[in-house]
Design a protein around this motif. Structure first.
Motif, PDB file in Angstrom:
ATOM      1  N   ALA A  61     -12.016  14.464 -17.479  1.00 19.60           N
ATOM      2  CA  ALA A  61     -12.248  14.466 -15.863  1.00 19.60           C
ATOM      3  C   ALA A  61     -11.760  13.140 -15.267  1.00 19.60           C
ATOM      4  O   ALA A  61     -11.927  11.994 -15.816  1.00 19.60           O
ATOM      5  N   GLN A  62     -11.203  13.094 -14.200  1.00 20.60           N
ATOM      6  CA  GLN A  62     -10.734  11.840 -13.488  1.00 20.60           C
ATOM      7  C   GLN A  62     -12.042  11.548 -12.579  1.00 20.60           C
ATOM      8  O   GLN A  62     -12.491  12.129 -12.196  1.00 20.60           O
ATOM      9  N   THR A  63     -11.980  10.231 -12.679  1.00 27.72           N
ATOM     10  CA  THR A  63     -13.223   9.264 -11.873  1.00 27.72           C
ATOM     11  C   THR A  63     -12.404   8.674 -10.911  1.00 27.72           C
ATOM     12  O   THR A  63     -11.408   7.717 -10.912  1.00 27.72           O
ATOM     13  N   PRO A  64     -13.179   8.691  -9.851  1.00 27.88           N
ATOM     14  CA  PRO A  64     -12.516   7.620  -8.660  1.00 27.88           C
ATOM     15  C   PRO A  64     -12.827   6.283  -9.040  1.00 27.88           C
ATOM     16  O   PRO A  64     -13.741   5.771  -9.539  1.00 27.88           O
ATOM     17  N   LEU A  65     -11.852   5.201  -8.609  1.00 23.26           N
ATOM     18  CA  LEU A  65     -11.677   3.868  -8.564  1.00 23.26           C
ATOM     19  C   LEU A  65     -12.968   3.248  -7.854  1.00 23.26           C
ATOM     20  O   LEU A  65     -13.069   3.824  -6.783  1.00 23.26           O
ATOM     21  N   PRO A  66     -13.772   2.728  -8.439  1.00 22.77           N
ATOM     22  CA  PRO A  66     -14.795   2.079  -7.609  1.00 22.77           C
ATOM     23  C   PRO A  66     -14.454   1.018  -6.442  1.00 22.77           C
ATOM     24  O   PRO A  66     -13.387   0.275  -6.646  1.00 22.77           O
ATOM     25  N   GLU A  67     -15.286   0.805  -5.584  1.00 22.06           N
ATOM     26  CA  GLU A  67     -14.909  -0.374  -4.283  1.00 22.06           C
ATOM     27  C   GLU A  67     -15.331  -1.701  -4.814  1.00 22.06           C
ATOM     28  O   GLU A  67     -16.741  -1.702  -4.751  1.00 22.06           O
ATOM     29  N   VAL A  68     -14.527  -2.389  -5.101  1.00 20.95           N
ATOM     30  CA  VAL A  68     -15.002  -3.672  -5.531  1.00 20.95           C
ATOM     31  C   VAL A  68     -13.893  -4.696  -4.987  1.00 20.95           C
ATOM     32  O   VAL A  68     -12.552  -4.349  -4.938  1.00 20.95           O
ATOM     33  N   THR A  69     -14.341  -5.775  -4.382  1.00 24.09           N
ATOM     34  CA  THR A  69     -13.245  -6.799  -3.913  1.00 24.09           C
ATOM     35  C   THR A  69     -13.509  -8.011  -4.842  1.00 24.09           C
ATOM     36  O   THR A  69     -14.434  -8.370  -5.083  1.00 24.09           O
ATOM     37  N   LEU A  70     -12.036  -8.287  -5.281  1.00 21.99           N
ATOM     38  CA  LEU A  70     -11.972  -9.692  -5.878  1.00 21.99           C
ATOM     39  C   LEU A  70     -11.018 -10.532  -5.468  1.00 21.99           C
ATOM     40  O   LEU A  70      -9.974 -10.206  -4.802  1.00 21.99           O
ATOM     41  N   ALA A  71     -11.086 -11.816  -5.949  1.00 22.99           N
ATOM     42  CA  ALA A  71     -10.217 -12.656  -5.393  1.00 22.99           C
ATOM     43  C   ALA A  71      -8.892 -12.858  -6.210  1.00 22.99           C
ATOM     44  O   ALA A  71      -9.162 -12.674  -7.529  1.00 22.99           O
ATOM     45  N   ASN A  72      -7.659 -13.112  -5.647  1.00 23.28           N
ATOM     46  CA  ASN A  72      -6.556 -13.167  -6.498  1.00 23.28           C
ATOM     47  C   ASN A  72      -6.465 -14.644  -6.759  1.00 23.28           C
ATOM     48  O   ASN A  72      -7.401 -15.508  -6.398  1.00 23.28           O
ATOM     49  N   LEU A  73      -5.423 -15.228  -7.458  1.00 22.83           N
ATOM     50  CA  LEU A  73      -5.422 -16.563  -7.955  1.00 22.83           C
ATOM     51  C   LEU A  73      -5.208 -17.446  -6.738  1.00 22.83           C
ATOM     52  O   LEU A  73      -5.404 -18.610  -6.822  1.00 22.83           O
ATOM     53  N   GLU A  74      -4.635 -17.103  -5.598  1.00 22.51           N
ATOM     54  CA  GLU A  74      -4.441 -17.767  -4.389  1.00 22.51           C
ATOM     55  C   GLU A  74      -5.971 -17.868  -3.390  1.00 22.51           C
ATOM     56  O   GLU A  74      -5.905 -18.502  -2.447  1.00 22.51           O
ATOM     57  N   GLY A  75      -6.819 -17.224  -4.077  1.00 24.53           N
ATOM     58  CA  GLY A  75      -8.239 -16.910  -3.184  1.00 24.53           C
ATOM     59  C   GLY A  75      -8.263 -15.905  -2.287  1.00 24.53           C
ATOM     60  O   GLY A  75      -9.307 -15.740  -1.517  1.00 24.53           O
ATOM     61  N   LYS A  76      -7.144 -15.104  -2.258  1.00 23.06           N
ATOM     62  CA  LYS A  76      -7.140 -14.042  -1.193  1.00 23.06           C
ATOM     63  C   LYS A  76      -8.074 -12.812  -1.807  1.00 23.06           C
ATOM     64  O   LYS A  76      -7.850 -12.492  -2.956  1.00 23.06           O
ATOM     65  N   MET A  77      -8.922 -12.369  -1.005  1.00 23.96           N
ATOM     66  CA  MET A  77      -9.855 -11.253  -1.360  1.00 23.96           C
ATOM     67  C   MET A  77      -9.072 -10.067  -1.266  1.00 23.96           C
ATOM     68  O   MET A  77      -8.448  -9.675  -0.043  1.00 23.96           O
ATOM     69  N   MET A  78      -9.074  -9.166  -2.224  1.00 22.11           N
ATOM     70  CA  MET A  78      -8.429  -7.812  -2.378  1.00 22.11           C
ATOM     71  C   MET A  78      -9.353  -6.663  -3.005  1.00 22.11           C
ATOM     72  O   MET A  78     -10.131  -6.784  -3.806  1.00 22.11           O
ATOM     73  N   SER A  79      -9.130  -5.678  -2.062  1.00 23.05           N
ATOM     74  CA  SER A  79     -10.215  -4.570  -2.549  1.00 23.05           C
ATOM     75  C   SER A  79      -9.225  -3.543  -3.607  1.00 23.05           C
ATOM     76  O   SER A  79      -7.892  -3.420  -3.361  1.00 23.05           O
ATOM     77  N   VAL A  80      -9.760  -3.537  -4.794  1.00 22.51           N
ATOM     78  CA  VAL A  80      -9.099  -2.786  -5.666  1.00 22.51           C
ATOM     79  C   VAL A  80      -8.796  -1.347  -5.368  1.00 22.51           C
ATOM     80  O   VAL A  80      -7.945  -0.671  -5.839  1.00 22.51           O
ATOM     81  N   LYS A  81      -9.727  -0.756  -4.537  1.00 23.45           N
ATOM     82  CA  LYS A  81      -9.480   0.627  -3.972  1.00 23.45           C
ATOM     83  C   LYS A  81      -8.649   0.757  -3.200  1.00 23.45           C
ATOM     84  O   LYS A  81      -7.646   1.610  -2.948  1.00 23.45           O
ATOM     85  N   LYS A  82      -8.208  -0.244  -2.009  1.00 20.76           N
ATOM     86  CA  LYS A  82      -7.411  -0.195  -0.849  1.00 20.76           C
ATOM     87  C   LYS A  82      -6.193  -0.923  -1.190  1.00 20.76           C
ATOM     88  O   LYS A  82      -5.113  -0.264  -0.551  1.00 20.76           O
ATOM     89  N   ASP A  83      -6.174  -1.796  -1.679  1.00 19.02           N
ATOM     90  CA  ASP A  83      -5.254  -2.718  -1.996  1.00 19.02           C
ATOM     91  C   ASP A  83      -4.039  -2.293  -2.842  1.00 19.02           C
ATOM     92  O   ASP A  83      -3.104  -2.790  -3.079  1.00 19.02           O
ATOM     93  N   PHE A  84      -4.587  -1.329  -3.988  1.00 18.49           N
ATOM     94  CA  PHE A  84      -3.942  -0.710  -4.842  1.00 18.49           C
ATOM     95  C   PHE A  84      -3.823   0.844  -4.710  1.00 18.49           C
ATOM     96  O   PHE A  84      -4.140   1.214  -5.825  1.00 18.49           O
ATOM     97  N   ALA A  85      -3.120   1.076  -3.559  1.00 16.21           N
ATOM     98  CA  ALA A  85      -3.314   2.523  -3.301  1.00 16.21           C
ATOM     99  C   ALA A  85      -2.243   3.608  -3.152  1.00 16.21           C
ATOM    100  O   ALA A  85      -2.293   4.436  -2.138  1.00 16.21           O
ATOM    101  N   GLU A  86      -1.274   2.710  -3.456  1.00 11.57           N
ATOM    102  CA  GLU A  86       0.169   3.328  -2.885  1.00 11.57           C
ATOM    103  C   GLU A  86       0.142   4.780  -3.668  1.00 11.57           C
ATOM    104  O   GLU A  86       0.180   5.162  -4.838  1.00 11.57           O
ATOM    105  N   LYS A  87       0.504   5.770  -2.901  1.00 11.09           N
ATOM    106  CA  LYS A  87       0.674   7.118  -3.272  1.00 11.09           C
ATOM    107  C   LYS A  87       1.379   7.289  -4.502  1.00 11.09           C
ATOM    108  O   LYS A  87       2.743   6.890  -4.462  1.00 11.09           O
ATOM    109  N   ASP A  88       1.050   7.901  -5.461  1.00  9.27           N
ATOM    110  CA  ASP A  88       1.830   8.388  -6.687  1.00  9.27           C
ATOM    111  C   ASP A  88       2.247   7.124  -7.498  1.00  9.27           C
ATOM    112  O   ASP A  88       3.154   7.177  -8.508  1.00  9.27           O
ATOM    113  N   LYS A  89       1.735   5.985  -7.346  1.00  4.40           N
ATOM    114  CA  LYS A  89       2.175   4.712  -7.910  1.00  4.40           C
ATOM    115  C   LYS A  89       0.841   4.631  -8.887  1.00  4.40           C
ATOM    116  O   LYS A  89      -0.108   4.931  -8.725  1.00  4.40           O
TER     117      LYS A  89
END
Length: 158
Positions: free
Chosen positions: A17-45
């Motif tokens: 079964a497929q599980t949805p990716l949880p909503e978590v926000t983390l910093a990248n190396l430059e300190g920018k906050m990124m949402s794992v669910k929204k910032d990595f959501a390109e369709k079919d990628k």
């Protein structure tokens, strides 16, 4: 006997079964906050989240191997690797120098409070989570040299 067969069937169905990716926000190396669910959501990628730490030799070996093959893989599959550093405050200062020294071109997220790791109930690293269209479609726990061949085969099926 029927009870055992039903339990086995339930386990097999739930394992796939497929599980949805949880909503978590983390910093990248430059300190920018990124949402794992929204910032990595390109369709079919396909997104490969590789959980690692600077003190984990198998994790570093896995990311080295992925770095060797990623350009070839991108010719066959639309994908991106995100290296999720689980180093805590004591070892987090080693992340950027290690990445620069290795020459990895991955997007790197810092999971220093282990929020993402905890949300996915990850116990041990290395741990790889493959996501497509916001759904977790494959999990690989641990690393064995050569397992990237099996991972590529799985990615091609998605």
């Amino acid at each position: 006997m029927k009870k055992i067969a039903l339990i086995f069937l339930f386990f097999c169905l739930s394992a796939n079964a497929q599980t949805p990716l949880p909503e978590v926000t983390l910093a990248n190396l430059e300190g920018k906050m990124m949402s794992v669910k929204k910032d990595f959501a390109e369709k079919d990628k396909i997104y490969i989240f590789s959980f690692w730490a600077t003190w984990c030799a198998p994790c570093i070996n896995e990311l080295d191997e992925l770095n060797e093959v990623i350009d070839d893989w991108k010719k066959e599959v639309n994908l991106e690797v995100i290296a999720v550093a689980t180093d805590d405050a004591r070892t987090q200062k080693r992340v950027k120098p290690l990445i620069n020294g290795k020459g990895w071109n991955y997007q790197v997220l810092l999971d220093s409070n282990q929020d993402f790791k905890r949300a996915l109930t990850i116990v041990n690293i290395p741990y790889t989570v493959v996501v497509k269209n916001g759904q977790i479609v494959h999990i690989q726990n641990g690393y064995v040299p050569g397992s990237e061949t099996e991972l590529l085969a799985k990615l091609k099926q998605l």
